[in-house]
Design a protein around this motif. Structure first.
Motif, PDB file in Angstrom:
ATOM      1  N   ASP A   8      -6.723   3.774  -5.995  1.00 14.23           N
ATOM      2  CA  ASP A   8      -7.823   4.346  -5.211  1.00 14.23           C
ATOM      3  C   ASP A   8      -7.830   5.866  -5.347  1.00 14.23           C
ATOM      4  O   ASP A   8      -7.106   6.439  -6.163  1.00 14.23           O
ATOM      5  N   GLU A   9      -8.538   6.521  -4.484  1.00 13.76           N
ATOM      6  CA  GLU A   9      -8.894   7.931  -4.596  1.00 13.76           C
ATOM      7  C   GLU A   9      -7.713   8.836  -4.951  1.00 13.76           C
ATOM      8  O   GLU A   9      -6.768   8.969  -4.182  1.00 13.76           O
ATOM      9  N   GLY A  10      -7.797   9.457  -6.116  1.00 17.86           N
ATOM     10  CA  GLY A  10      -6.803  10.441  -6.510  1.00 17.86           C
ATOM     11  C   GLY A  10      -5.478   9.868  -6.966  1.00 17.86           C
ATOM     12  O   GLY A  10      -4.511  10.629  -7.148  1.00 17.86           O
ATOM     13  N   SER A  11      -5.392   8.559  -7.176  1.00 15.95           N
ATOM     14  CA  SER A  11      -4.137   7.993  -7.682  1.00 15.95           C
ATOM     15  C   SER A  11      -3.796   8.651  -9.018  1.00 15.95           C
ATOM     16  O   SER A  11      -4.636   8.736  -9.921  1.00 15.95           O
ATOM     17  N   ARG A  12      -2.552   9.088  -9.139  1.00 17.82           N
ATOM     18  CA  ARG A  12      -2.207   9.927 -10.300  1.00 17.82           C
ATOM     19  C   ARG A  12      -0.728   9.789 -10.625  1.00 17.82           C
ATOM     20  O   ARG A  12       0.093   9.598  -9.746  1.00 17.82           O
ATOM     21  N   ASP A  13      -0.425   9.886 -11.920  1.00 13.83           N
ATOM     22  CA  ASP A  13       0.963   9.865 -12.403  1.00 13.83           C
ATOM     23  C   ASP A  13       1.669   8.566 -12.029  1.00 13.83           C
ATOM     24  O   ASP A  13       2.795   8.578 -11.531  1.00 13.83           O
ATOM     25  N   GLU A  14       1.008   7.458 -12.292  1.00 13.33           N
ATOM     26  CA  GLU A  14       1.584   6.148 -11.998  1.00 13.33           C
ATOM     27  C   GLU A  14       1.604   5.301 -13.263  1.00 13.33           C
ATOM     28  O   GLU A  14       0.710   5.416 -14.117  1.00 13.33           O
ATOM     29  N   VAL A  15       2.608   4.462 -13.376  1.00 13.33           N
ATOM     30  CA  VAL A  15       2.718   3.543 -14.503  1.00 13.33           C
ATOM     31  C   VAL A  15       2.643   2.119 -13.974  1.00 13.33           C
ATOM     32  O   VAL A  15       3.398   1.740 -13.074  1.00 13.33           O
ATOM     33  N   PHE A  16       1.716   1.344 -14.522  1.00 13.64           N
ATOM     34  CA  PHE A  16       1.601  -0.083 -14.238  1.00 13.64           C
ATOM     35  C   PHE A  16       1.988  -0.828 -15.513  1.00 13.64           C
ATOM     36  O   PHE A  16       1.285  -0.711 -16.530  1.00 13.64           O
ATOM     37  N   THR A  17       3.060  -1.590 -15.472  1.00 14.31           N
ATOM     38  CA  THR A  17       3.489  -2.282 -16.679  1.00 14.31           C
ATOM     39  C   THR A  17       4.133  -3.619 -16.355  1.00 14.31           C
ATOM     40  O   THR A  17       4.777  -3.781 -15.313  1.00 14.31           O
ATOM     41  N   ARG A  18       3.912  -4.586 -17.239  1.00 14.42           N
ATOM     42  CA  ARG A  18       4.483  -5.937 -17.143  1.00 14.42           C
ATOM     43  C   ARG A  18       4.084  -6.636 -15.838  1.00 14.42           C
ATOM     44  O   ARG A  18       4.857  -7.413 -15.285  1.00 14.42           O
ATOM     45  N   ASN A  19       2.896  -6.352 -15.365  1.00 12.13           N
ATOM     46  CA  ASN A  19       2.374  -7.039 -14.185  1.00 12.13           C
ATOM     47  C   ASN A  19       1.443  -8.170 -14.616  1.00 12.13           C
ATOM     48  O   ASN A  19       0.864  -8.137 -15.701  1.00 12.13           O
TER      49      ASN A  19
ATOM     50  N   SER B 263       0.853  -1.192   0.000  1.00  8.58           N
ATOM     51  CA  SER B 263       0.000   0.000   0.000  1.00  8.58           C
ATOM     52  C   SER B 263       0.887   1.239   0.000  1.00  8.58           C
ATOM     53  O   SER B 263       1.744   1.395   0.874  1.00  8.58           O
ATOM     54  N   THR B 264       0.689   2.141  -0.988  1.00  7.21           N
ATOM     55  CA  THR B 264       1.552   3.324  -1.080  1.00  7.21           C
ATOM     56  C   THR B 264       0.729   4.585  -1.325  1.00  7.21           C
ATOM     57  O   THR B 264      -0.385   4.532  -1.848  1.00  7.21           O
ATOM     58  N   GLY B 265       1.298   5.726  -0.967  1.00  4.44           N
ATOM     59  CA  GLY B 265       0.704   7.034  -1.259  1.00  4.44           C
ATOM     60  C   GLY B 265       0.127   7.709  -0.049  1.00  4.44           C
ATOM     61  O   GLY B 265       0.815   8.344   0.724  1.00  4.44           O
ATOM     62  N   TRP B 266      -1.193   7.627   0.085  1.00  3.88           N
ATOM     63  CA  TRP B 266      -1.906   8.085   1.267  1.00  3.88           C
ATOM     64  C   TRP B 266      -2.047   9.599   1.367  1.00  3.88           C
ATOM     65  O   TRP B 266      -1.937  10.172   2.444  1.00  3.88           O
ATOM     66  N   THR B 267      -2.347  10.239   0.257  1.00  7.44           N
ATOM     67  CA  THR B 267      -2.674  11.665   0.346  1.00  7.44           C
ATOM     68  C   THR B 267      -4.125  11.946   0.003  1.00  7.44           C
ATOM     69  O   THR B 267      -4.597  13.051   0.244  1.00  7.44           O
ATOM     70  N   TRP B 268      -4.867  10.994  -0.552  1.00  6.46           N
ATOM     71  CA  TRP B 268      -6.295  11.150  -0.849  1.00  6.46           C
ATOM     72  C   TRP B 268      -6.568  12.321  -1.802  1.00  6.46           C
ATOM     73  O   TRP B 268      -6.192  13.454  -1.541  1.00  6.46           O
ATOM     74  N   GLY B 269      -7.255  12.024  -2.878  1.00 11.11           N
ATOM     75  CA  GLY B 269      -7.696  13.068  -3.791  1.00 11.11           C
ATOM     76  C   GLY B 269      -6.565  13.673  -4.598  1.00 11.11           C
ATOM     77  O   GLY B 269      -5.437  13.199  -4.615  1.00 11.11           O
TER      78      GLY B 269
END
Length: 749
Positions: free
Chosen positions: A505-516, A437-443
């Protein structure tokens, strides 16, 4: 520059392709004493060596002595148990610029030295005159609080706090529940000790009981329950624990505060087996300073910590991922260059290790974590702070079996004000909530989180039917520069909704999901609540959205399918609402608005395959316009035995059809995508046949050979050529699991 070149050539081969990351990684460690031991070279140049015998108090005394020595210090711990009844605290005096500390196993040690917060019950044990399976013994005087009475172990086996089976209530509010039938008694011998564990959605909270009203079958709580989730997401489930009346199963225990006795249900005298142990302290090691470090811990076992209950029983303890906790077995504030290699962490009341505010350039490598009260590794803080945490690496570890007290604990939790974090080559399994679990800034608001790398992890058996709303990899809020790649996720089972593989989840932004890769998830392979500027490319989703299977946390089938193979839960908005081009007070994408109306991702060059018998859809959302801002292109979709004309796209509810591919393409979606068998020819190596139509669309084969902890690079054996972690892993996870790791080469004996 010379040192960097030396370190570069010593790096394990699996790190060498990431040259830009390696340079920053090497630069971040200014002291060769910290980096070099991780890859099997000399440790310290003529340090002061302090030999520490295995007896209570000697380690604390040695640490105090180290603070008075001007130069480098090496503590050599003898094999055996180094018992401590309170946290051992390190400050800037122990290690700082120009001075380092190393804590290692003594030369010639046959097993890892263990730093333990446990106390053994020496007996004698007395058999109850009536119940011949009930045994009791006096507990040490220092066992006096809720925190210390909630866990016990016999050897390496966690005992179960006396409890009921899972129950369901008729109704629940913030203050009370109404029980069914004879689920609860009208009175208990010690009502003040009785506890209720109430399930919510992604958490389960623990409460003391204020009073019982038997006439109305009502139980009142001392603290508030988040009754918002007293519905299908929780299943109206709860159980009662910590009462003598519940002692009825072998392996259950209770510490009776009134008599000062521990009661255990056992088929034989407990003294004939491994010792029964209770934990005294919530933390073993605590670092607190402005730049405490560098410190190396190598080949050390950390075991037995008590449960933190102060917050839980005074206010509430239902925060996501058990983020309300303020302690961990090992916790660092303001630490620099703290590295743990070939260590083990077991039998904890909360998280195993926490790189807290202000900790930089530190990490845990080639270590094992298991039997955890909450989660494994925690990075950063619940709320933002000016003390940024950065340069943390969690690599080549085995994290398994968590959430025994606080079920919402994660394998790895990275929160707020963190940057340049590397979570890679780990094996994470058997957690009741999320894997990473990463991030945690919401929105979409401001964030200090950036550059989180989650790669090459093998994550499986997540959820196990206990909680809902989870994933193998879960992200929350804006995380610029973050990459999630080459992870293998399988067997995610939530209780109700939300057993996904990858979850923005909420407000996730500027992320790359690849080769999963995602396999056998209850719900979709990728689910986005809402977010934007996320790129989902070249992933394989195989047999996802399979619905329920029987699990330890849910013994019945509630859903035959969950939602859809790929899903976005964009908040419903009217056709007149265009928050990107014409924002208004109720239609905008910034804090203060319903930001869930704003969502998008790019979904390209992916493979979505479902086997014969799959009855769900392929792409779904919440309402017909929910995917308007999303881009789909060059994907290969296929359901074995289902014709291409079936309405499988833009489904708005589980079990309902949406649009056919032709209709979907008429809206500008997936215009170059195909509906064809991708020819997955190997479900171990996850390779497609050379003539797969997906390859013609630009999909590239995913190499799974480097996923999970690495083998054969010498680090598991250790810097001194001694096998220190292998024996500990065997003790902690048992012979069968150890044999599996040995067969894969992760441990050598």
């Amino acid at each position: 520059q010379i040192l960097i070149r030396k370190w570069r050539c010593r790096l394990p081969c699996h790190l060498q392709p990431c040259s830009s990351m390696i340079v920053s990684f090497c630069l971040s460690f200014r002291h060769s004493v910290l980096l070099l031991p991780l890859w099997g070279v000399s440790v310290l140049a003529d340090p002061t060596v302090i030999k520490v015998p295995a007896s209570p108090g000697t380690l604390a005394a040695a640490v105090a002595k180290a603070a008075t020595i001007a130069g480098d210090v090496e503590l050599q711990l003898a094999s055996g148990v180094h018992q401590t009844s309170q946290p051992i605290t390190l400050t800037d005096a122990h290690a700082t610029a120009g001075k380092s500390l190393s804590v290692v196993a003594e030369d010639g040690s046959s097993a890892a030295p263990t730093i333990s917060g446990g106390v053994a019950i020496t007996g004698p044990w007395t058999q109850d005159a009536t119940n011949k399976m009930l045994w009791s013994a006096t507990v040490p005087a220092e066992i006096s609080t809720d925190s210390q009475r909630m866990q016990a172990w016999q050897g390496d086996q966690r005992l179960t706090l006396a409890r009921t089976a899972d129950l369901t209530y008729k109704m629940a509010t913030a203050d009370y529940l109404v029980w069914n039938g004879d689920d609860l008694l009208s009175s208990y011998a010690d009502l003040s000790e009785l506890q209720l564990v109430l399930y919510e959605s992604w958490t389960a909270s623990t409460h003391h009981v204020a009073k019982l009203d038997p006439a109305n079958k009502t139980c009142f709580f001392t603290t508030s329950y988040n009754a918002k989730w007293a519905n299908s997401a929780s299943g109206s489930r709860y159980y009662a624990q910590n009462a003598r009346e519940f002692l009825d199963q072998v392996g259950e225990f209770l510490v009776d505060s009134a008599t000062g006795k521990i009661l255990v249900i056992s088929e034989s005298d407990p003294s004939q087996g491994a010792p029964v142990t209770l934990a005294v302290t919530q933390e073993l090691i605590f670092a607190n300073g402005t730049a405490v470090g560098p410190v190396l811990w190598h080949g050390i076992a950390f075991e037995h910590t008590a449960v933190e209950t102060a917050t839980c029983f005074s206010t509430d303890c239902d925060a996501q991922s058990a983020a309300f906790l303020t302690t961990a077995a090992v916790q660092m504030f303001g630490a620099s260059g703290w590295n743990f290699s070939n260590c083990s962490f077991a039998h904890t009341g909360g998280y195993a290790i926490w790189f807290n505010a202000g900790t930089v350039n530190s990490g845990v490598f080639s270590s094992a974590m298991t039997d955890l009260g909450a989660g494994g590794v925690r990075i950063g803080t619940m709320s933002g702070t000016s003390q940024a945490t950065s340069g943390i690496t969690v690599s080549d570890n085995v994290l398994s079996h968590g959430g025994f007290v606080y079920q919402e604990g994660c394998g790895v939790l990275s929160q707020n004000s963190v940057s340049n974090v590397r979570i890679m080559h780990n094996e994470i399994s058997y957690f009741r909530y999320t894997g990473v679990s990463t991030g945690w800034t919401w929105g979409y608001g401001p964030t200090a989180v950036k550059s989180i790398y989650t790669g090459y992890n093998h994550i499986y058996q997540i959820g196990m039917g206990y909680l809902s709303d989870m994933g193998c990899v879960y992200t929350l809020g804006h995380q610029p520069g973050s990459l999630i790649e080459n992870n293998l996720c399988s067997d995610v089972q939530s209780y109700n909704y939300g057993g996904w593989a990858y979850y923005t989840d909420e407000g996730s932004r500027d992320e790359v999901f690849t080769r999963n890769i995602a396999v056998r998830t209850k719900c979709g392979g990728h689910h986005q609540h809402y977010g934007t500027d996320n790129n989902i490319t070249n992933n394989l989703y195989y047999h996802v959205n399979i619905g329920d299977v029987v699990t330890p946390g849910r013994q019945k089938i509630l859903m035959t399918d969950c939602d859809t193979s790929i899903r976005a839960s964009t908040h419903v908005r009217p056709p007149s609402c265009h928050p990107d081009t014409n924002p208004t007070a109720n239609c905008c994408c910034y804090p203060g608005c319903d930001q869930g109306k704003c969502s998008s991702f790019v979904f390209t060059k992916n493979v979505v395959y479902q086997p014969k018998g799959y009855s769900g859809s392929l792409v779904g959302t919440t309402f017909s316009l929910g995917l308007n801002n999303f881009t789909f292109q060059n994907n290969d979709y296929y359901i074995d035995g289902v014709p291409a004309t079936t309405a499988l796209w833009n489904a708005t509810k589980p079990g309902q059809t949406g649009e056919s591919l032709n209709s979907w393409q008429s809206h500008g979606k997936d215009s170059k995508s195909v509906y064809a068998d991708p020819l997955v020819q190997d479900t171990t190596a996850w390779q497609l046949a050379p003539n797969s139509p997906a390859l013609k669309l630009g999909y590239q084969q995913i190499d799974v050979s480097q996923i999970g902890p690495h083998v054969g690079d010498g680090r598991v054996v250790g810097a001194r050529g001694k096998t220190v972690v292998a024996a500990t892993i065997r003790q902690v996870i048992g012979e069968t699991a150890h044999s599996e790791l040995h067969a894969r080469g992760f441990v050598r004996s």
